[in-house]
Design a protein around this motif. Structure first.
Motif, PDB file in Angstrom:
ATOM      1  N   VAL A  16      78.341  -8.908  -9.052  1.00 49.47           N
ATOM      2  CA  VAL A  16      76.906  -8.784  -9.423  1.00 49.47           C
ATOM      3  C   VAL A  16      76.004 -10.054  -9.131  1.00 49.47           C
ATOM      4  CG1 VAL A  16      75.206  -8.742 -11.283  1.00 49.47           C
ATOM      5  CG2 VAL A  16      77.104  -7.104 -11.504  1.00 49.47           C
ATOM      6  N   THR A  19      75.831  -9.612  -5.489  1.00 49.46           N
ATOM      7  CA  THR A  19      75.104  -8.310  -5.015  1.00 49.46           C
ATOM      8  C   THR A  19      73.857  -8.256  -5.693  1.00 49.46           C
ATOM      9  OG1 THR A  19      77.411  -7.108  -4.839  1.00 49.46           O
ATOM     10  CG2 THR A  19      75.516  -5.711  -4.930  1.00 49.46           C
ATOM     11  N   SER A  21      70.569  -6.922  -7.617  1.00 52.90           N
ATOM     12  CA  SER A  21      69.798  -5.770  -7.569  1.00 52.90           C
ATOM     13  C   SER A  21      69.445  -5.270  -6.280  1.00 52.90           C
ATOM     14  CB  SER A  21      68.457  -5.926  -8.565  1.00 52.90           C
ATOM     15  OG  SER A  21      67.654  -6.753  -8.223  1.00 52.90           O
ATOM     16  N   VAL A  22      69.095  -4.209  -6.066  1.00 46.34           N
ATOM     17  CA  VAL A  22      68.706  -3.599  -4.870  1.00 46.34           C
ATOM     18  C   VAL A  22      67.415  -4.372  -4.282  1.00 46.34           C
ATOM     19  CG1 VAL A  22      68.170  -1.782  -3.403  1.00 46.34           C
ATOM     20  CG2 VAL A  22      69.923  -1.390  -4.998  1.00 46.34           C
ATOM     21  N   GLU A  26      67.908  -4.331   1.518  1.00 44.55           N
ATOM     22  CA  GLU A  26      68.907  -3.538   1.017  1.00 44.55           C
ATOM     23  C   GLU A  26      68.723  -2.134   1.551  1.00 44.55           C
ATOM     24  OE1 GLU A  26      70.539  -4.190  -2.835  1.00 44.55           O
ATOM     25  OE2 GLU A  26      71.780  -5.744  -1.964  1.00 44.55           O
ATOM     26  N   LYS A  29      71.385   3.079  -1.482  1.00 42.32           N
ATOM     27  CA  LYS A  29      72.515   3.191  -1.776  1.00 42.32           C
ATOM     28  C   LYS A  29      73.193   4.740  -1.344  1.00 42.32           C
ATOM     29  CE  LYS A  29      72.826  -0.102  -5.573  1.00 42.32           C
ATOM     30  NZ  LYS A  29      73.089  -0.314  -6.942  1.00 42.32           N
ATOM     31  N   PHE A  54      83.853  -2.580  -7.586  1.00 43.30           N
ATOM     32  CA  PHE A  54      82.823  -2.069  -6.754  1.00 43.30           C
ATOM     33  C   PHE A  54      81.984  -1.066  -7.388  1.00 43.30           C
ATOM     34  CE2 PHE A  54      80.892   0.415  -3.050  1.00 43.30           C
ATOM     35  CZ  PHE A  54      80.352  -0.235  -2.574  1.00 43.30           C
ATOM     36  N   GLU A  55      82.557   0.035  -7.754  1.00 40.81           N
ATOM     37  CA  GLU A  55      81.695   0.919  -8.488  1.00 40.81           C
ATOM     38  C   GLU A  55      81.061   0.612  -9.581  1.00 40.81           C
ATOM     39  OE1 GLU A  55      84.695   4.772  -7.245  1.00 40.81           O
ATOM     40  OE2 GLU A  55      84.940   3.613  -9.217  1.00 40.81           O
ATOM     41  N   THR A  58      77.956  -1.586  -8.193  1.00 40.64           N
ATOM     42  CA  THR A  58      76.972  -1.229  -7.256  1.00 40.64           C
ATOM     43  C   THR A  58      76.485   0.462  -7.740  1.00 40.64           C
ATOM     44  OG1 THR A  58      78.425  -0.072  -5.759  1.00 40.64           O
ATOM     45  CG2 THR A  58      77.878  -2.318  -5.427  1.00 40.64           C
ATOM     46  N   TRP A 271      77.018  -1.206   2.975  1.00 37.53           N
ATOM     47  CA  TRP A 271      77.924  -1.506   1.715  1.00 37.53           C
ATOM     48  C   TRP A 271      79.532  -1.406   2.013  1.00 37.53           C
ATOM     49  CZ3 TRP A 271      75.062  -2.145  -2.220  1.00 37.53           C
ATOM     50  CH2 TRP A 271      73.804  -1.868  -1.974  1.00 37.53           C
ATOM     51  N   LYS A 274      79.679  -5.139   1.523  1.00 39.36           N
ATOM     52  CA  LYS A 274      79.664  -5.485   0.036  1.00 39.36           C
ATOM     53  C   LYS A 274      80.951  -5.157  -0.484  1.00 39.36           C
ATOM     54  CE  LYS A 274      75.335  -6.767  -0.916  1.00 39.36           C
ATOM     55  NZ  LYS A 274      74.995  -7.901  -1.554  1.00 39.36           N
TER      56      LYS A 274
END
Length: 349
Positions: A16, A19, A21-22, A26, A29, A54-55, A58, A271, A274
């Motif tokens: 996090v 990564t 927040s979007v 980016e 998703k 990852f799940e 994201t 992604w 990522k």
């Protein structure tokens, strides 16, 4: 909170942080990304090690597929119909894929490789782990250290009788044959194929199964169909940790890097980058090593590996010096010739 939950929480927190927040930069998703790998036990361990972190971080689902297939990768890229977001690259295929322009470059602004050895930081491939082709043996047939402990002893069917299994592929087998014939490990390359195939002629009648998938050799030992088999250390370890009557011999093991890449033209490549960052996290690599026996190359990952697992890793101090590093460069240059000759040899009497 158990150890696995704690590691997962740390990994998610770390991801996090990278990564976030979007942002406007980016892309949107997707509902899911597709990660292609070897399948079986490997994909099962990848779920807690990499897919779940990852799940969680994201909100993107990971769909896993198998097996690894260089021909399919090439066809996808050349037809501009790429189904995979990230794919494992078997053996020397990582170098081949990079040279053929089949991969997206690794974006080090996303994938943090600062704690990886400089030697494994490549432009187009991500070095995910280290694994070895070693000898697995039946501890019921060979108890208390009575198993072959060199390739010359693996070839010695009189003193170490019983059916063998080897991979139906020239990679590793040519090296093993030369080691069995007395070549020193630091003098293997360039490989003397004439000498290697002559030595392989000796063992061929005693190899009852030429395996083609990673799960086969360990299962053949478990079922009692063979008493000795070459195979990937993680496949043997998967049964050893379940108290199966299987042992691992590291002497003369062929150590190599496991790699992943993003196919050229993958529609969700951002992604994919990522996801590779998830694979780069030391906590996640430790989860994978604990479950699969394949250590990662983030130098901090060893700090998180279960001490009881460490002796079963190819990079453990007791194991590493017994093995040799397979030359990806030699196989990239000579692999087609060696494969053609191997296929002819397999068809011969």
């Amino acid at each position: 909170m158990n150890r696995r939950t704690a590691l997962l929480s740390c990994a998610v927190a770390a991801l996090v942080a990278t990564t976030g927040s979007v942002s406007a930069e980016e892309p949107e998703k997707p509902d899911f990304i597709v990660v292609n790998a070897s399948g079986g036990a490997m994909n099962e361990i990848m779920r807690p090690a990499y897919f779940e972190p990852f799940e969680e971080a994201t909100g993107i689902r990971v769909v896993d597929t198998s097996p690894v297939d260089f021909g399919k990768l090439r066809a996808m890229v050349e037809s501009n119909n790429v189904e995979w977001t990230v794919t494992e690259l078997g053996g020397q295929d990582g170098l081949r894929a990079a040279e053929m322009g089949l991969l997206e470059p690794i974006d080090e602004s996303i994938v943090d490789l600062s704690d990886f050895p400089e030697e494994v930081r490549n432009t187009y491939t991500f070095t995910s782990s280290v694994y070895s082709t070693v000898v697995g043996y039946s501890t019921e047939t060979f108890p208390d250290g009575s198993h072959p402990q060199s390739w010359s002893e693996f070839w010695d069917v009189e003193n170490f009788p019983g059916p063998r299994s080897m991979r139906n592929h020239p990679v590793d087998n040519l090296e093993f044959a030369l080691l069995a014939d007395g070549v020193e490990s630091d003098e293997l390359y360039p490989l003397d194929m004439d000498r290697a195939f002559a030595k392989l002629d000796e063992i061929k009648p005693h190899v009852t199964v030429w395996w083609t998938t990673g799960a086969q050799p360990a299962q053949l030992l478990l079922d009692g169909e063979v008493v000795l088999a070459t195979g990937w250390n993680g496949r043997f370890y998967d049964l050893v940790r379940q108290d199966a009557p299987i042992g691992i011999e590291w002497a003369g093991g062929s150590i190599k890097q496991g790699t992943f890449g993003i196919p050229k033209g993958a529609k969700d490549s951002y992604w994919g980058q990522k996801f590779l960052q998830v694979m780069a996290e030391p906590q996640n690599q430790a989860v994978y090593a604990n479950g699969m026996g394949y250590p990662g190359l983030n130098l901090k990952s060893i700090d998180y590996v279960d001490p009881e697992v460490a002796p079963y890793l190819p990079t453990h101090a007791d194991n590493l010096d017994k093995q040799f590093w397979l030359s990806v460069e030699w196989w990239t240059e000579h692999g087609a010739e060696a494969s053609e000759r191997w296929n002819r040899w397999m068809l011969s009497n």
